[in-house]
Design an enzyme around this catalytic site. Sequence first.
Site, PDB file in Angstrom:
ATOM      1  N   VAL A  16      48.992  30.050  38.619  1.00  0.00           N
ATOM      2  CA  VAL A  16      49.310  31.300  39.318  1.00  0.00           C
ATOM      3  C   VAL A  16      49.293  32.446  38.318  1.00  0.00           C
ATOM      4  O   VAL A  16      49.286  32.225  37.108  1.00  0.00           O
ATOM      5  CB  VAL A  16      50.681  31.220  40.040  1.00  0.00           C
ATOM      6  N   CYS A  17      49.252  33.669  38.833  1.00  0.00           N
ATOM      7  CA  CYS A  17      49.204  34.853  37.974  1.00  0.00           C
ATOM      8  C   CYS A  17      50.360  34.825  36.988  1.00  0.00           C
ATOM      9  O   CYS A  17      51.447  34.423  37.360  1.00  0.00           O
ATOM     10  CB  CYS A  17      49.265  36.124  38.814  1.00  0.00           C
ATOM     11  N   PRO A  18      50.107  35.211  35.759  1.00  0.00           N
ATOM     12  CA  PRO A  18      48.891  35.857  35.261  1.00  0.00           C
ATOM     13  C   PRO A  18      47.898  34.908  34.608  1.00  0.00           C
ATOM     14  O   PRO A  18      46.900  35.364  34.048  1.00  0.00           O
ATOM     15  CB  PRO A  18      49.436  36.833  34.226  1.00  0.00           C
TER      16      PRO A  18
END
Length: 79
Positions: A16-18
Amino acid sequence: MAKYQVSKSIDVRGEVCPIPDVETKRALKDMKPGEILEVWIDYPLSKERIPETVKKLGHEVLEIEEVGKSEWKIYIKVK
């Protein structure tokens, strides 16, 4: 036959981000103009964020291809 002559492929599915953004930027830094990076993602927000980041860096998003339920490949041409 493949659509693009992919020079490098990274798989950030499950991240998941980042992380997907960071890994994409890291991969692009080591590539030469004209080369194509293939990025495998499954995080929907990355489908929006990675193309924005790539354009800001001056590269070209060739295609975002849906390859499964909530799975995409982003093809990026290094400029």
